[in-house]
Write a protein that holds these residues in place. Structure first.
Motif, short mmCIF file in Angstrom:
data_model
loop_
_atom_site.label_atom_id
_atom_site.label_comp_id
_atom_site.label_asym_id
_atom_site.label_seq_id
_atom_site.Cartn_x
_atom_site.Cartn_y
_atom_site.Cartn_z
N LEU A 59 40.19 39.89 36.53
CA LEU A 59 40.22 40.92 37.56
C LEU A 59 39.76 42.27 37.04
O LEU A 59 39.18 43.07 37.77
CB LEU A 59 41.63 41.06 38.14
CG LEU A 59 42.10 39.93 39.05
CD1 LEU A 59 43.58 40.08 39.35
CD2 LEU A 59 41.29 39.90 40.32
N TYR A 117 46.54 41.24 42.28
CA TYR A 117 45.35 41.36 43.12
C TYR A 117 45.35 42.69 43.86
O TYR A 117 44.33 43.39 43.89
CB TYR A 117 45.28 40.22 44.14
CG TYR A 117 45.38 38.84 43.54
CD1 TYR A 117 44.75 38.53 42.34
CD2 TYR A 117 46.11 37.86 44.15
CE1 TYR A 117 44.86 37.27 41.78
CE2 TYR A 117 46.22 36.59 43.60
CZ TYR A 117 45.59 36.30 42.42
OH TYR A 117 45.69 35.06 41.88
N ALA A 143 37.88 40.55 42.48
CA ALA A 143 39.11 39.97 43.02
C ALA A 143 38.80 38.79 43.93
O ALA A 143 39.45 37.74 43.84
CB ALA A 143 39.92 41.03 43.76
N LEU A 184 39.94 34.99 43.05
CA LEU A 184 40.82 34.28 43.96
C LEU A 184 40.17 33.01 44.51
O LEU A 184 40.80 31.96 44.59
CB LEU A 184 41.23 35.19 45.12
CG LEU A 184 42.21 36.29 44.78
CD1 LEU A 184 42.32 37.29 45.93
CD2 LEU A 184 43.56 35.72 44.44
N LEU A 229 44.50 39.93 50.16
CA LEU A 229 43.80 41.21 50.01
C LEU A 229 43.92 42.10 51.24
O LEU A 229 43.44 43.24 51.23
CB LEU A 229 42.32 40.96 49.69
CG LEU A 229 42.05 40.23 48.37
CD1 LEU A 229 40.55 40.05 48.17
CD2 LEU A 229 42.67 40.96 47.20
#
Length: 177
Positions: free
Chosen positions: A27, A65, A118, A122, A137
């Motif tokens: 990330l 996240y 991100a 993911l 998100l």
């Protein structure tokens, strides 16, 4: 937090911090120090609510996240990841080639925005469906799809040597319930 909660939290950190750090490194675009800070902040936030958390790992990952995506909104200057040039490619398909690929991938990910990283982490590292990524998100499924498309195009542009592996390994897969 009571003694039982503290022990439970310690066990969780001991057991899962390695996997969580890998996600944080991805990330943060390969910046291990930033990843450690990100993970530490997420664990501190989780510790405050530890006794009320039902799924600790999912909760900590969601914090990771959201913290990372939130950082791009702050107008902090982006830090550059400086590393030596990778050595010439090995002739075989051994460990050296894998290391070269990881270095190139890390550099390419570092050139994406935090939101793009991100979404890719993911979708492809965590293997989550688009709907779950959107929920985590706080955006729409359409935003996840368009961000995924733009992120993969950007990866191909900044690291053309990844194009065969990006096309093969990172191609979006439709997940049906």
């Amino acid at each position: 937090m009571n003694a039982e909660g503290q022990e439970s939290f310690r066990e969780f950190v001991a057991a899962r911090s390695g996997a969580l750090l890998k996600t944080a490194v991805l990330l943060s675009g390969g910046d291990r120090h930033a990843a450690e800070d990100l993970l530490q902040t997420a664990l501190v936030k989780a510790a405050g609510r530890w006794e009320r958390i039902e799924e600790p790992e999912a909760y900590v990952r969601q914090i990771l996240y959201r913290l990372q995506v939130g950082r791009w909104r702050l107008r902090w200057p982006r830090r550059e990841l400086t590393v030596a040039e990778p050595p010439e490619r090995a002739h075989g398909d051994g460990a050296e080639a894998a290391v070269d690929l990881r270095i190139v991938m890390r550099r390419a990910l570092a050139r994406l925005t935090p939101r793009q990283r991100a979404v890719l982490v993911l979708r492809y590292f965590e293997d989550l469906p688009e709907a779950d990524v959107a929920r985590l998100l706080g955006c729409s499924v359409g935003t996840v799809r368009s961000t995924t498309h733009r992120s993969l195009a950007r990866l191909r542009a900044v690291a053309p040597e990844l194009a065969p592996s990006v096309a093969r390994d990172w191609k979006p897969v439709e997940v049906r319930p």
